[in-house]
Design a protein around this motif. Structure first.
Motif, PDB file in Angstrom:
ATOM      1  N   LEU A 116     -53.027  30.052  -1.158  1.00  0.00           N
ATOM      2  CA  LEU A 116     -52.678  28.786  -0.497  1.00  0.00           C
ATOM      3  C   LEU A 116     -52.881  28.937   1.007  1.00  0.00           C
ATOM      4  N   PRO A 117     -53.081  27.824   1.713  1.00  0.00           N
ATOM      5  CA  PRO A 117     -53.259  27.909   3.168  1.00  0.00           C
ATOM      6  C   PRO A 117     -52.034  28.505   3.857  1.00  0.00           C
ATOM      7  N   GLU A 118     -52.268  29.080   5.041  1.00  0.00           N
ATOM      8  CA  GLU A 118     -51.147  29.613   5.822  1.00  0.00           C
ATOM      9  C   GLU A 118     -50.320  28.483   6.396  1.00  0.00           C
ATOM     10  N   GLY A 119     -49.068  28.791   6.705  1.00  0.00           N
ATOM     11  CA  GLY A 119     -48.228  27.860   7.468  1.00  0.00           C
ATOM     12  C   GLY A 119     -47.526  26.798   6.650  1.00  0.00           C
ATOM     13  N   LEU A 120     -47.557  26.919   5.332  1.00  0.00           N
ATOM     14  CA  LEU A 120     -46.833  25.929   4.523  1.00  0.00           C
ATOM     15  C   LEU A 120     -45.328  26.163   4.655  1.00  0.00           C
ATOM     16  N   ARG A 121     -44.586  25.062   4.569  1.00  0.00           N
ATOM     17  CA  ARG A 121     -43.115  25.120   4.632  1.00  0.00           C
ATOM     18  C   ARG A 121     -42.539  24.906   3.237  1.00  0.00           C
ATOM     19  N   GLU A 122     -41.275  25.327   3.073  1.00  0.00           N
ATOM     20  CA  GLU A 122     -40.587  25.071   1.811  1.00  0.00           C
ATOM     21  C   GLU A 122     -40.631  23.575   1.498  1.00  0.00           C
ATOM     22  N   SER A 123     -40.925  23.231   0.259  1.00  0.00           N
ATOM     23  CA  SER A 123     -40.968  21.846  -0.246  1.00  0.00           C
ATOM     24  C   SER A 123     -42.199  21.058   0.208  1.00  0.00           C
ATOM     25  N   ASP A 124     -43.136  21.696   0.927  1.00  0.00           N
ATOM     26  CA  ASP A 124     -44.365  20.984   1.309  1.00  0.00           C
ATOM     27  C   ASP A 124     -45.132  20.544   0.066  1.00  0.00           C
ATOM     28  N   ARG A 125     -45.803  19.388   0.199  1.00  0.00           N
ATOM     29  CA  ARG A 125     -46.691  18.927  -0.853  1.00  0.00           C
ATOM     30  C   ARG A 125     -47.976  19.750  -0.798  1.00  0.00           C
ATOM     31  N   LEU A 126     -48.485  20.149  -1.947  1.00  0.00           N
ATOM     32  CA  LEU A 126     -49.749  20.890  -1.993  1.00  0.00           C
ATOM     33  C   LEU A 126     -50.904  19.899  -1.962  1.00  0.00           C
ATOM     34  N   ALA A 127     -52.017  20.306  -1.348  1.00  0.00           N
ATOM     35  CA  ALA A 127     -53.186  19.416  -1.255  1.00  0.00           C
ATOM     36  C   ALA A 127     -53.631  19.016  -2.651  1.00  0.00           C
ATOM     37  N   THR A 128     -53.515  19.955  -3.576  1.00  0.00           N
ATOM     38  CA  THR A 128     -53.903  19.754  -4.977  1.00  0.00           C
ATOM     39  C   THR A 128     -52.852  20.426  -5.854  1.00  0.00           C
ATOM     40  N   PRO A 129     -52.373  19.770  -6.905  1.00  0.00           N
ATOM     41  CA  PRO A 129     -51.419  20.434  -7.801  1.00  0.00           C
ATOM     42  C   PRO A 129     -52.050  21.687  -8.426  1.00  0.00           C
ATOM     43  N   ILE A 130     -51.245  22.704  -8.618  1.00  0.00           N
ATOM     44  CA  ILE A 130     -51.754  23.964  -9.197  1.00  0.00           C
ATOM     45  C   ILE A 130     -51.067  24.280 -10.524  1.00  0.00           C
ATOM     46  N   PHE A 131     -51.828  24.902 -11.420  1.00  0.00           N
ATOM     47  CA  PHE A 131     -51.337  25.351 -12.719  1.00  0.00           C
ATOM     48  C   PHE A 131     -50.841  26.781 -12.550  1.00  0.00           C
ATOM     49  N   THR A 132     -49.557  27.016 -12.820  1.00  0.00           N
ATOM     50  CA  THR A 132     -48.960  28.337 -12.582  1.00  0.00           C
ATOM     51  C   THR A 132     -48.208  28.796 -13.836  1.00  0.00           C
ATOM     52  N   PRO A 133     -48.933  29.406 -14.776  1.00  0.00           N
ATOM     53  CA  PRO A 133     -48.307  29.796 -16.038  1.00  0.00           C
ATOM     54  C   PRO A 133     -47.237  30.868 -15.843  1.00  0.00           C
ATOM     55  N   ALA A 134     -46.368  30.975 -16.821  1.00  0.00           N
ATOM     56  CA  ALA A 134     -45.311  31.983 -16.791  1.00  0.00           C
ATOM     57  C   ALA A 134     -45.102  32.523 -18.199  1.00  0.00           C
ATOM     58  N   ASP A 142     -38.194  33.449 -16.574  1.00  0.00           N
ATOM     59  CA  ASP A 142     -39.627  33.470 -16.813  1.00  0.00           C
ATOM     60  C   ASP A 142     -40.291  34.123 -15.607  1.00  0.00           C
ATOM     61  N   GLU A 143     -41.393  34.835 -15.891  1.00  0.00           N
ATOM     62  CA  GLU A 143     -42.093  35.524 -14.818  1.00  0.00           C
ATOM     63  C   GLU A 143     -43.456  34.879 -14.625  1.00  0.00           C
ATOM     64  N   ASN A 144     -43.784  34.518 -13.395  1.00  0.00           N
ATOM     65  CA  ASN A 144     -45.098  33.930 -13.120  1.00  0.00           C
ATOM     66  C   ASN A 144     -46.196  34.937 -13.425  1.00  0.00           C
ATOM     67  N   ILE A 145     -47.299  34.439 -13.990  1.00  0.00           N
ATOM     68  CA  ILE A 145     -48.438  35.302 -14.336  1.00  0.00           C
ATOM     69  C   ILE A 145     -49.735  34.661 -13.846  1.00  0.00           C
ATOM     70  N   THR A 146     -50.761  35.480 -13.722  1.00  0.00           N
ATOM     71  CA  THR A 146     -52.073  34.969 -13.323  1.00  0.00           C
ATOM     72  C   THR A 146     -52.783  34.377 -14.543  1.00  0.00           C
ATOM     73  N   ARG A 147     -53.884  33.650 -14.300  1.00  0.00           N
ATOM     74  CA  ARG A 147     -54.621  33.094 -15.441  1.00  0.00           C
ATOM     75  C   ARG A 147     -55.248  34.214 -16.268  1.00  0.00           C
ATOM     76  N   GLU A 148     -55.541  35.357 -15.637  1.00  0.00           N
ATOM     77  CA  GLU A 148     -56.069  36.505 -16.385  1.00  0.00           C
ATOM     78  C   GLU A 148     -55.008  37.020 -17.367  1.00  0.00           C
ATOM     79  N   GLN A 149     -53.775  37.120 -16.895  1.00  0.00           N
ATOM     80  CA  GLN A 149     -52.695  37.544 -17.800  1.00  0.00           C
ATOM     81  C   GLN A 149     -52.475  36.512 -18.896  1.00  0.00           C
ATOM     82  N   ALA A 150     -52.542  35.243 -18.554  1.00  0.00           N
ATOM     83  CA  ALA A 150     -52.399  34.186 -19.569  1.00  0.00           C
ATOM     84  C   ALA A 150     -53.538  34.285 -20.584  1.00  0.00           C
TER      85      ALA A 150
END
Ligand code: Q0Z
Length: 287
Positions: A116-134, A142-150
């Protein structure tokens, strides 16, 4: 055969029963959890609000992705569902930086392999929603995992399919909710596979227990946001100086009433129906 079938599972605030070989009953209680502890005081009708909302979203997203919903029971808190072979991952979409997403970003600048870009603050909106499997933790978090782990767990092609479905569902519901003053900051889905090998959305959909709902009118990034539904409970618990270990505190009646009102408000804003009409005839939410 008993009306509710045989008990096959318990969540913190829900129960699961088998109706027959291919149907389940998902029952939402009025229990509430905060800071991961189920409190001794219930919120009247919370389970009905969540069940009605889930059914509402299943009907309205059925063309984006098939789902397990078969029927809403007259009690308003139970959904009859198709029994599926569940995938062993949690499918999370984040449109805003909160919770473990914010934690991981602060530690590494990434969430589940998304740089993600630098300088984001807590609760900032992301430019694009992201898929973050766990992973699905049996107990604990639950533990966050990469798409490779998924991919190692369900295969590269199935990951691509659940990612596309999850993002499409989130875009639809978050746009719809934003028009009604509710930010869906993130959401968690569970998918299963039917007898024909098709991907099917299961569990609950876009409820305040499976998603972070924030009031849009007070949105102010740079800090944690108040929860649309649980903020009175959290504020009360913080005021006690409770150490957040089991057992949690009993809630006073004004906190119960205020919290119930927030759940009902979320239901009415999102469904554009009165909650009393839902209580009268739960199936009305399907139309
Ligand atoms: C959902 C859960 C709950 C405890 C299994 N359609 C389905 N087919 C097969 N399995 C499930 C579903 Cl929804 C399934 N869970 C989560 C829900 C209580 C666990 F209400 N576990």
């Amino acid at each position: 055969m008993p009306e509710v079938g045989t008990h096959v599972g318990s969540g913190k605030v829900r129960e699961l029963y088998a109706l027959d070989g291919d149907r389940l009953l998902l029952v939402a209680s009025d229990r509430i959890s905060t800071f991961d502890v189920v409190l001794p005081t219930e919120i009247p009708d919370k389970g009905r609000v969540l069940t009605g909302l889930s059914a509402f979203w299943f009907v309205r997203t059925g063309d984006l992705c098939a789902n397990h919903l078969l029927a809403v029971r007259p009690d308003g808190r139970s959904l009859e569902c198709r029994r599926l072979k569940m995938l062993p991952i949690e499918c999370v979409v984040r449109g805003y930086l909160a919770g473990s997403g914010w934690k991981d970003y602060q530690a590494s600048g990434e969430v589940c392999g998304h740089a993600l870009p630098e300088g984001l603050r807590e609760s900032d909106r992301l430019a694009t929603p992201i898929f973050t499997p766990a992973t699905k933790a049996e107990t604990g978090h639950d533990e966050n995992i990469t798409r490779e782990q998924a991919s190692g767990l369900i295969g590269v092609e199935r990951v691509a399919e659940v990612e596309a479905a999850s993002l499409a569902l989130y875009r639809f519901a978050s746009d719809y909710a934003a028009e009604r003053g509710i930010i869906i900051a993130d959401t968690k889905f569970e998918f299963g596979i039917d007898e024909e090998g098709r991907l099917v959305l299961a569990d609950e959909a876009f409820t305040p227990d499976s998603s972070r709902f924030w009031p849009a009118d007070s949105y102010a990034p740079g800090a944690a946001q108040p929860s649309f539904d649980k903020q009175f409970v959290r504020d009360y618990c913080e005021s006690l100086g409770w150490d957040k270990t089991d057992p949690g505190p009993e809630l006073p009646e004004d906190v119960v009433a205020g919290t119930r009102a927030r759940y009902v408000e979320a239901f009415e804003r999102l469904t554009e129906r009165s909650f009393d009409a839902y209580l009268d005839e739960p199936e009305s939410v399907l139309r």
